[in-house]
Motif scaffolding. Structure first.
Motif, short mmCIF file in Angstrom:
data_model
loop_
_atom_site.label_atom_id
_atom_site.label_comp_id
_atom_site.label_asym_id
_atom_site.label_seq_id
_atom_site.Cartn_x
_atom_site.Cartn_y
_atom_site.Cartn_z
N ALA A 1 0.83 -1.20 0.00
CA ALA A 1 0.00 0.00 0.00
C ALA A 1 0.87 1.26 0.00
N CYS A 2 1.93 1.28 0.81
CA CYS A 2 2.82 2.44 0.85
C CYS A 2 3.51 2.66 -0.49
N MET B 1 0.97 3.93 -3.06
CA MET B 1 0.56 5.32 -2.87
C MET B 1 1.69 6.29 -3.18
N VAL C 1 1.51 6.46 -6.88
CA VAL C 1 0.36 7.29 -7.25
C VAL C 1 0.70 8.76 -7.06
N TYR D 1 -5.07 12.27 -6.22
CA TYR D 1 -4.42 11.36 -5.27
C TYR D 1 -5.45 10.70 -4.36
N PHE E 1 -6.91 6.62 -3.90
CA PHE E 1 -6.61 5.92 -2.65
C PHE E 1 -7.58 4.77 -2.34
N VAL F 1 -6.63 1.47 -4.06
CA VAL F 1 -5.41 0.87 -3.50
C VAL F 1 -5.72 0.22 -2.16
N ALA G 1 -0.33 4.34 4.60
CA ALA G 1 0.05 4.47 3.20
C ALA G 1 -0.41 5.80 2.63
N PHE G 2 -1.59 6.27 3.02
CA PHE G 2 -2.08 7.57 2.56
C PHE G 2 -1.13 8.67 2.99
N GLY H 1 2.28 8.56 1.11
CA GLY H 1 2.23 9.01 -0.26
C GLY H 1 1.91 10.49 -0.41
#
Length: 146
Positions: free
Chosen positions: A32-33, A36, A39, A54, A58, A61, A84-85, A88
């Motif tokens: 996930a990290c 992101m 992304v 972005y 999310f 993902v 992860a959010f 990123g």
């Protein structure tokens, strides 16, 4: 009386083509990290650091992470999604020079786009709860039959 063993039920073609990776809890968080951050790079290159784009990317993902983590670690998907959010959003948060400015940009981006953060986390949590309920139901099924 033994049960009849026939051919195994076939899955639809669309379901058979889906990838079936089984990530550990740590692997799901790293996936996930990494996704992101990628992304964020795409948003920086193509959309001039648009936090809307972005945030829009999310939830998919987060859903993919919740679907691809192995059943034993399914509870870690909603925990890794917000991390992860934040990982990123840091490169595209738009903070000014210095550590304090970068930190304020990150905090501002997280607070202004909390709706996307909550939406993605909710998607991951709902998928995790459904997967866990199905797993528990499958475990209890043989006991009821006996």
């Amino acid at each position: 009386m033994p049960a009849q063993s026939g051919p195994a039920p076939r899955r639809p073609v669309a379901v058979r083509r889906l990838p079936r990776p089984r990530l550990t809890g740590l692997g799901g968080g790293l996936f996930a990290c990494t996704a992101m951050v990628l992304v964020a790079g795409v948003c920086w290159l193509l959309f001039s650091s648009s936090l809307f784009v972005y945030g829009l990317l999310f939830p998919p993902v987060a859903a993919a992470t919740a679907l691809w983590v192995r059943p034993a670690d399914v509870i870690t998907a909603p925990i890794g999604a917000p991390i992860a959010f934040a990982a990123g959003v840091w490169p595209i948060s738009g903070g000014s020079g210095g550590f304090g400015g970068q930190l304020m940009g990150l905090v501002s981006a997280l607070s202004l786009h909390a709706g996307w953060l909550y939406a993605g986390t909710l998607v991951a949590a709902l998928i995790a709860v459904v997967r866990k309920a199905v797993l528990i139901g499958r475990r209890r099924l043989p006991r009821r039959v006996a």
